[in-house]
Design a protein around this motif. Sequence first.
Motif, PDB file in Angstrom:
ATOM      1  N   ASN A 326       0.801  -1.220   0.000  1.00 54.89           N
ATOM      2  CA  ASN A 326       0.000   0.000   0.000  1.00 54.89           C
ATOM      3  C   ASN A 326       0.841   1.279   0.000  1.00 54.89           C
ATOM      4  OD1 ASN A 326      -2.456  -1.264  -0.101  1.00 54.89           O
ATOM      5  ND2 ASN A 326      -3.017  -0.885   2.023  1.00 54.89           N
ATOM      6  N   HIS A 327       2.152   1.134   0.163  1.00 58.11           N
ATOM      7  CA  HIS A 327       3.060   2.286   0.118  1.00 58.11           C
ATOM      8  C   HIS A 327       4.028   2.194  -1.057  1.00 58.11           C
ATOM      9  CE1 HIS A 327       2.469   4.571   4.011  1.00 58.11           C
ATOM     10  NE2 HIS A 327       1.627   3.566   4.138  1.00 58.11           N
ATOM     11  N   ASP A 328       3.700   1.358  -2.027  1.00 52.56           N
ATOM     12  CA  ASP A 328       4.570   1.184  -3.194  1.00 52.56           C
ATOM     13  C   ASP A 328       4.414   2.379  -4.136  1.00 52.56           C
ATOM     14  OD1 ASP A 328       5.923   0.376  -5.473  1.00 52.56           O
ATOM     15  OD2 ASP A 328       5.200  -1.691  -5.378  1.00 52.56           O
ATOM     16  N   GLU A 329       5.511   3.113  -4.335  1.00 52.01           N
ATOM     17  CA  GLU A 329       5.476   4.307  -5.182  1.00 52.01           C
ATOM     18  C   GLU A 329       5.111   3.979  -6.629  1.00 52.01           C
ATOM     19  OE1 GLU A 329       5.936   7.515  -4.634  1.00 52.01           O
ATOM     20  OE2 GLU A 329       6.621   7.599  -2.546  1.00 52.01           O
ATOM     21  N   GLU A 330       5.349   2.755  -7.056  1.00 46.19           N
ATOM     22  CA  GLU A 330       4.986   2.373  -8.420  1.00 46.19           C
ATOM     23  C   GLU A 330       3.470   2.408  -8.631  1.00 46.19           C
ATOM     24  OE1 GLU A 330       6.972   1.587 -11.070  1.00 46.19           O
ATOM     25  OE2 GLU A 330       8.612   2.333  -9.824  1.00 46.19           O
ATOM     26  N   GLN A 331       2.726   2.211  -7.564  1.00 37.06           N
ATOM     27  CA  GLN A 331       1.269   2.215  -7.631  1.00 37.06           C
ATOM     28  C   GLN A 331       0.670   3.498  -7.066  1.00 37.06           C
ATOM     29  OE1 GLN A 331      -0.827   0.088  -9.012  1.00 37.06           O
ATOM     30  NE2 GLN A 331      -2.707   1.096  -8.305  1.00 37.06           N
ATOM     31  N   PHE A 332       1.300   4.046  -6.032  1.00 34.10           N
ATOM     32  CA  PHE A 332       0.749   5.203  -5.325  1.00 34.10           C
ATOM     33  C   PHE A 332       1.770   6.343  -5.308  1.00 34.10           C
ATOM     34  CE2 PHE A 332      -0.944   1.324  -3.354  1.00 34.10           C
ATOM     35  CZ  PHE A 332      -2.310   1.505  -3.539  1.00 34.10           C
ATOM     36  N   PRO A 333       1.658   7.304  -6.213  1.00 40.01           N
ATOM     37  CA  PRO A 333       2.558   8.462  -6.178  1.00 40.01           C
ATOM     38  C   PRO A 333       2.485   9.153  -4.813  1.00 40.01           C
ATOM     39  CG  PRO A 333       1.287   8.428  -8.210  1.00 40.01           C
ATOM     40  CD  PRO A 333       0.690   7.373  -7.322  1.00 40.01           C
ATOM     41  N   ARG A 334       3.636   9.641  -4.353  1.00 40.40           N
ATOM     42  CA  ARG A 334       3.730  10.257  -3.018  1.00 40.40           C
ATOM     43  C   ARG A 334       3.122   9.326  -1.973  1.00 40.40           C
ATOM     44  NH1 ARG A 334       0.252  13.567  -2.496  1.00 40.40           N
ATOM     45  NH2 ARG A 334      -0.963  13.191  -4.383  1.00 40.40           N
ATOM     46  N   ALA A 335       3.529   8.087  -2.009  1.00 37.26           N
ATOM     47  CA  ALA A 335       2.882   7.050  -1.198  1.00 37.26           C
ATOM     48  C   ALA A 335       2.943   7.313   0.297  1.00 37.26           C
ATOM     49  CB  ALA A 335       3.512   5.688  -1.505  1.00 37.26           C
ATOM     50  N   ASP A 336       3.977   7.991   0.768  1.00 35.96           N
ATOM     51  CA  ASP A 336       4.094   8.243   2.195  1.00 35.96           C
ATOM     52  C   ASP A 336       3.344   9.489   2.646  1.00 35.96           C
ATOM     53  OD1 ASP A 336       5.585   5.965   2.630  1.00 35.96           O
ATOM     54  OD2 ASP A 336       7.499   6.983   2.344  1.00 35.96           O
ATOM     55  N   ASP A 337       2.734  10.197   1.703  1.00 33.13           N
ATOM     56  CA  ASP A 337       1.884  11.344   2.055  1.00 33.13           C
ATOM     57  C   ASP A 337       0.493  10.841   2.424  1.00 33.13           C
ATOM     58  OD1 ASP A 337       3.996  12.947   1.426  1.00 33.13           O
ATOM     59  OD2 ASP A 337       3.125  13.739  -0.435  1.00 33.13           O
ATOM     60  N   PHE A 338      -0.120  11.463   3.403  1.00 30.57           N
ATOM     61  CA  PHE A 338      -1.482  11.143   3.811  1.00 30.57           C
ATOM     62  C   PHE A 338      -2.404  12.176   3.176  1.00 30.57           C
ATOM     63  CE2 PHE A 338      -4.955  11.525   7.068  1.00 30.57           C
ATOM     64  CZ  PHE A 338      -5.518  10.270   6.859  1.00 30.57           C
ATOM     65  N   ASP A 339      -3.190  11.740   2.190  1.00 25.91           N
ATOM     66  CA  ASP A 339      -4.011  12.647   1.392  1.00 25.91           C
ATOM     67  C   ASP A 339      -5.423  12.075   1.301  1.00 25.91           C
ATOM     68  OD1 ASP A 339      -5.247  14.266  -0.460  1.00 25.91           O
ATOM     69  OD2 ASP A 339      -3.876  13.820  -2.104  1.00 25.91           O
ATOM     70  N   ILE A 340      -6.370  12.678   2.018  1.00 22.39           N
ATOM     71  CA  ILE A 340      -7.726  12.117   2.077  1.00 22.39           C
ATOM     72  C   ILE A 340      -8.505  12.325   0.790  1.00 22.39           C
ATOM     73  CG2 ILE A 340      -7.806  12.374   4.590  1.00 22.39           C
ATOM     74  CD1 ILE A 340      -9.766  14.738   4.132  1.00 22.39           C
ATOM     75  N   THR A 341      -7.922  13.030  -0.185  1.00 20.69           N
ATOM     76  CA  THR A 341      -8.584  13.182  -1.483  1.00 20.69           C
ATOM     77  C   THR A 341      -7.922  12.311  -2.546  1.00 20.69           C
ATOM     78  OG1 THR A 341      -7.204  15.064  -2.143  1.00 20.69           O
ATOM     79  CG2 THR A 341      -9.216  15.557  -0.925  1.00 20.69           C
ATOM     80  N   ARG A 342      -7.025  11.422  -2.153  1.00 19.91           N
ATOM     81  CA  ARG A 342      -6.275  10.614  -3.120  1.00 19.91           C
ATOM     82  C   ARG A 342      -7.215   9.838  -4.034  1.00 19.91           C
ATOM     83  NH1 ARG A 342      -1.056   8.561  -3.247  1.00 19.91           N
ATOM     84  NH2 ARG A 342      -0.657   9.390  -1.144  1.00 19.91           N
ATOM     85  N   THR A 343      -6.957   9.924  -5.316  1.00 21.61           N
ATOM     86  CA  THR A 343      -7.688   9.146  -6.313  1.00 21.61           C
ATOM     87  C   THR A 343      -6.826   9.001  -7.568  1.00 21.61           C
ATOM     88  OG1 THR A 343      -9.764   8.965  -7.571  1.00 21.61           O
ATOM     89  CG2 THR A 343      -8.881  11.171  -7.275  1.00 21.61           C
ATOM     90  N   PRO A 344      -6.764   7.802  -8.145  1.00 21.51           N
ATOM     91  CA  PRO A 344      -7.365   6.561  -7.675  1.00 21.51           C
ATOM     92  C   PRO A 344      -6.656   6.040  -6.428  1.00 21.51           C
ATOM     93  CG  PRO A 344      -5.927   6.116  -9.527  1.00 21.51           C
ATOM     94  CD  PRO A 344      -5.965   7.616  -9.375  1.00 21.51           C
ATOM     95  N   ASN A 345      -7.296   5.080  -5.772  1.00 19.18           N
ATOM     96  CA  ASN A 345      -6.728   4.560  -4.532  1.00 19.18           C
ATOM     97  C   ASN A 345      -7.037   3.065  -4.422  1.00 19.18           C
ATOM     98  OD1 ASN A 345      -5.660   4.178  -2.001  1.00 19.18           O
ATOM     99  ND2 ASN A 345      -6.764   5.870  -1.032  1.00 19.18           N
ATOM    100  N   ALA A 346      -6.370   2.289  -5.257  1.00 24.01           N
ATOM    101  CA  ALA A 346      -6.638   0.843  -5.329  1.00 24.01           C
ATOM    102  C   ALA A 346      -5.808   0.077  -4.302  1.00 24.01           C
ATOM    103  CB  ALA A 346      -6.343   0.333  -6.739  1.00 24.01           C
TER     104      ALA A 346
END
Length: 407
Positions: A326-346
């Motif tokens: 769930n913190h893999d930068e390949e899937q989630f840009p800025r993965a260590d940031d907590f962003d409640i508007t993040r989308t997509p969020n698989a």
Amino acid sequence: MTATDEELPLAFNPFDPAFKADPYPTYARLRAEDPVHESPLGFLVLTRYADCTTLLRDPKASSDDTKSPMFRELVESNEIDPELAERRPFLFMDPPDHTRLRGLVSKAFTPRSIEQLRARAQELAAELVGAMEGKDTVDVIADLAYPLPLTIISDMLGVPREDEARFRSWSHALARSLDPDFLLPPEAVAAREQAIDEFADYFRELIDDRKVSPRDDMLTRLVQAEEAGDKLSENELISTCILLLVAGHETTVNLIANGVLALARHPDQRARLRENPDLAKSAIEEILRYDPPVQMTGRLATEDIELPSMTLAKDAFAITLVGAANHDEEQFPRADDFDITRTPNAHIAFSLGHHFCLGASLARMEGQVAINAFVQRHPRFEVAADLLTYKDNLVLRGLTALPVALS
């Protein structure tokens, strides 16, 4: 001179107190330096999103670790009771048994069914956060995160809420049953087995009552299915009831508490949610990604399985680190940031494949309601402890308490 984290040998050690407090730096190193980590205990640890999602979706990946050579060795050495497999819930089964047992309760957990419970959850959340008025400090777990999901699942199942004092310790002991057997100390195994025995006796009392006095609850429907004789056995009935009660609240307790903690540490995101309550849905998805209640799950390869990084050989056991994926930068840009508007969020906080969490809709709804109610009523909360302590569980990540100052 003290070695930095980067200078220390890289290892996956979930028992390390520093790891329990914050596993994410270790996850980052594993993803970068050793994404398919070989544990000295004889299993593999997967940390990248692509590997984890591929394995979780593969029908050749079994959730039944009693099929593994490691389990057979533990039975032969008398370290594990061979009857354990008969008492395990469908969470640890494969199709067709998993499909059959899950199907008996799945209708109660559909998004439409859960949405009908939202008004009750909102009413309960309002009562709980309202009771905090006038207090300088509260424990989010004891005062909100624990009672709300426990009340909802107890009502669904048909368990008297006044019995909570009886089964609280059993539930905590069984939360560790999600941990792989070979990682549990003997005393934890013994506590789990005792809890199963006591829970079984407790549910037999309720089952006998429902046979005489049926009610409009899930327990009655399961008893009627057991009496039909072709859908589930008595052992399956009891193990299913235990699973629903324990899993129906233990994980959501952690979801709510982890979420409140994340919002306390990110006041800008807390302010966004306060200003726009409609962000509750995306906020819960980000909490599930950022600090998931379920940190890992194991799979046994019943045949060779091709993963993006390697081939998982037949009979190999691998742990998918959900928190790392769930913190893999390949899937989630800025993965260590907590962003409640993040989308997509698989995120994969609820797993994938045929073991996708049965209670996902319930957990999401309860998390949205509880956290929104708390933030709207008490918007200026801060953590009121210098040191937070996490439970001993390996699979579940949850605090023992979360004291917060309300103003």
